[in-house]
Design an enzyme around this catalytic site. Structure first.
Site, mmCIF file in Angstrom:
data_model
loop_
_atom_site.group_PDB
_atom_site.id
_atom_site.type_symbol
_atom_site.label_atom_id
_atom_site.label_comp_id
_atom_site.label_asym_id
_atom_site.label_seq_id
_atom_site.Cartn_x
_atom_site.Cartn_y
_atom_site.Cartn_z
ATOM 1 N N GLY A 190 0.801 -1.229 0.000
ATOM 2 C CA GLY A 190 0.000 0.000 0.000
ATOM 3 C C GLY A 190 0.829 1.273 0.000
ATOM 4 C CG LEU A 191 1.536 3.096 -3.183
ATOM 5 C CD1 LEU A 191 0.602 4.150 -3.769
ATOM 6 C CD2 LEU A 191 2.756 2.923 -4.066
ATOM 7 C CG ASN A 224 2.319 2.848 -9.463
ATOM 8 O OD1 ASN A 224 1.571 2.256 -10.232
ATOM 9 N ND2 ASN A 224 2.520 2.444 -8.221
ATOM 10 C CB CYS A 249 -0.521 1.208 -6.680
ATOM 11 S SG CYS A 249 -0.365 0.278 -5.131
ATOM 12 C CE LYS A 304 5.237 -0.922 -11.900
ATOM 13 N NZ LYS A 304 6.083 -1.087 -10.712
ATOM 14 N N GLY A 349 7.719 -8.231 -14.922
ATOM 15 C CA GLY A 349 6.719 -9.200 -14.513
ATOM 16 C C GLY A 349 7.327 -10.587 -14.469
ATOM 17 N N GLY A 350 7.831 -10.967 -13.314
ATOM 18 C CA GLY A 350 8.307 -12.335 -13.121
ATOM 19 C C GLY A 350 9.677 -12.665 -13.661
#
Lengths: 302, 244
Positions: A72-73, A128, A131, A166, A244-245
């Protein structure tokens, strides 16, 4: 000799590896275990105008091939980041950083960028809009093309630095949103943020995360990220930062074949604090193995 | 913090679901009792944080309870098998504050880190008292080991099947003299200990963690002295800074 350097919005990185925001703090603590100057760049912890504690704990849940987070940032706020965190990073890191910014209104994104623009360390702003763990902000911007346009245009007005938007994978069509960012003047896009997920505790029959839902990251999302980076990079002319991964040098190359100009590495840092270092060190040999002499040429081969 | 490959030298079941694992490897980053290690387990993504029971001479001893898939896999591992471990994590207990008569209070699987602490304190000539709390007789472990070190040991069980009937706080009311206290156990126990002991003490907390070394902010908590990461500025907090 292979060439690992890439260009991202006019700035040369000697390799494409960037630790992803939220998995590397403000970077300086990793300097205790290796020389962080080997990194292409660092995307620092997502910063908001005011300090945030974030969500209640538990904030972490394990998944097959990855994890959920609902941090949560949590961050000390733009002023403290500027006066305390970035100077600490500057003692250890001499390259340009990617300044990750989040907000709850267009004005907040703008003000946060204005405050942080005073730092000479910033190479790019990564905005961003995706989120999944904050309510009434972040993701709600990132799922609507008009909001992305508004934020992009507003932020572009207050800084000369390249703006990278993003993007969230939790949308019907990520290409539409990437195009919205490009149309509004974004210099690049980065994707994917985490996939919205959930876990339940069998003993309590309740969600594991106090925030109920969280963002899924780790190797499990890699194919989804590749597909989205591929689709977006085919549709826009601006550079795409793929994430991503990613967990290996092979994954980096695969992501760049999909169309990424640079990559971010997230969850892998949390399982292995040396992940980025190992990937950077392995990259030349893996390139040679697959007959790749220049990383930046990969995208054109598609 | 250091990443290393450790070899299992021995594993024994102390009770039905509590295991003691002895490992050999590089323990040079383990600087204080009360620190923890983070263990990579095959086929599971996140590491498992486990407190250090004792570490010296290249030997690392951990004691853990089987509570999920990670610890279940660990419990089936055999001598000679290897584990990828991040060691030297967290702040650990500050032994310089112990005074001459430290009191150590542990509940259940919170007992292990107090053993390394007791080793340290006894070695430094401190008259050390330990209160060990368990649910029932069959769950008791390390009572004799603490006594062997030279600690005065008080034992409590919730059902009264051994030692004093009740909680660790019931032993606290036995007029134990102490200069400083150290505790590790469930949060409810830590809170009760804090309420009972008037003086400042050090409390070790447990949290679900992501990385275990301060990068992900997955285990943050608010304290009187600001936000802290249990894995980095903790797991040991001063009783004076905890917001209950």
């Amino acid at each position: 000799m292979v060439n690992t350097s890439v260009n991202l919005c006019g700035i040369t990185l000697n390799n494409p590896v960037i630790p992803a925001s939220g998995t590397f703090g403000f970077g300086y603590e990793f300097a205790d275990i290796y020389d962080i100057n080997i990194l292409g760049s660092i995307s620092v912890k997502g910063t908001t105008l005011s300090p945030r504690f974030g969500n209640e704990c538990p904030r972490i849940a394990e998944c097959p091939a990855g994890m959920l987070n609902s941090v949560g940032l949590q961050n000390p706020g733009a002023e403290k980041v500027l006066s305390k965190e970035l100077p600490k990073l500057k003692e250890k890191y001499s390259k340009k950083i990617m300044m990750n910014v989040s907000g709850f209104s267009v004005e907040e994104y703008v003000k946060t960028c204005e405050v942080l623009s005073k730092s000479d360390m910033i190479g790019w702003f990564e905005i961003n809009v995706s989120c999944p763990n904050v309510h009434g902000g972040g993701l709600s911007f990132g799922t609507d093309a008009k909001s992305i346009e508004k934020v992009t245009k507003a932020v572009k007005k207050v800084t000369d630095k390249p703006i990278i938007i993003k993007l969230s994978p939790n949308v019907t069509d990520i290409v539409t949103l990437a195009k919205a960012a490009e149309g509004a003047g974004a210099d690049g896009v980065s994707l994917i943020n985490t996939l919205l997920g959930m876990r339940f505790d069998l003993k309590t029959k309740k969600p594991v995360l106090a925030n109920v839902t969280g963002g899924y990251s780790g190797p499990g999302i890699f194919p989804v990220a590749l597909r989205m980076v591929y689709q977006v990079s085919q549709a826009v002319k601006i550079p795409v930062v793929g994430m991503g991964g990613i967990s290996s040098a092979e994954d980096v190359i695969e992501m760049m074949i999909a169309g990424a100009s640079a990559v971010e590495i997230g969850a892998a840092n949390l399982v292995d604090p040396y992940a980025c270092k190992k990937i950077i060190e392995e990259l030349p040999a893996v390139m040679e193995k697959y007959g790749i002499s220049d990383l930046s040429g990969l995208k054109g081969e598609l | 913090m250091k990443q290393g490959i450790f070899t299992i030298e021995k594993q024994v079941a102390l009770t039905g679901n509590i295991f003691e694992m002895t490992l050999l490897g590089d323990i040079s980053e383990i600087k204080a009792p009360g620190q923890f290690v983070n263990i990579k387990i095959d086929a599971l993504y996140l590491r498992r944080p486990i407190s250090v029971c004792s570490a010296y001479g290249g030997m690392l001893k951990i004691i853990y309870k089987v509570v999920g898939s990670g610890t279940e896999k660990m419990s089936r591992m055999k001598e000679g098998e290897k584990l990828d471990i991040l060691s030297g994590l967290g702040n650990g207990y500050d032994v310089s504050k112990s005074g001459d008569r430290p009191l150590l209070i542990g509940g259940g699987v919170g007992v292990p880190p107090l053993y390394g602490l007791a080793e340290n304190l006894i070695k430094n000539g401190k008259k050390t008292t330990v209160i060990l709390g368990f649910n029932t007789k069959s769950e008791i472990f390390y009572e004799k080991e603490f006594a062997k070190l030279g600690c005065d040991v008080y034992l409590t069980t919730v059902d009264g099947s051994a030692g004093i009937k009740g909680f660790v706080t019931d032993a606290l009311s036995k007029d134990i003299e102490y200069s400083h206290y150290y505790a590790c156990g469930p949060e409810a126990m830590l809170k009760a200990v804090h309420k009972n002991c008037q003086s400042e003490g050090q409390l070790s907390f447990e949290r679900r963690m992501g990385c275990g070394f301060g990068a992900c902010m997955g285990c943050s908590c608010k304290t009187i002295t600001g936000n802290k990461r249990i894995c980095k500025e903790g797991p040991v907090l001063s009783s004076k800074e905890v917001l209950w």
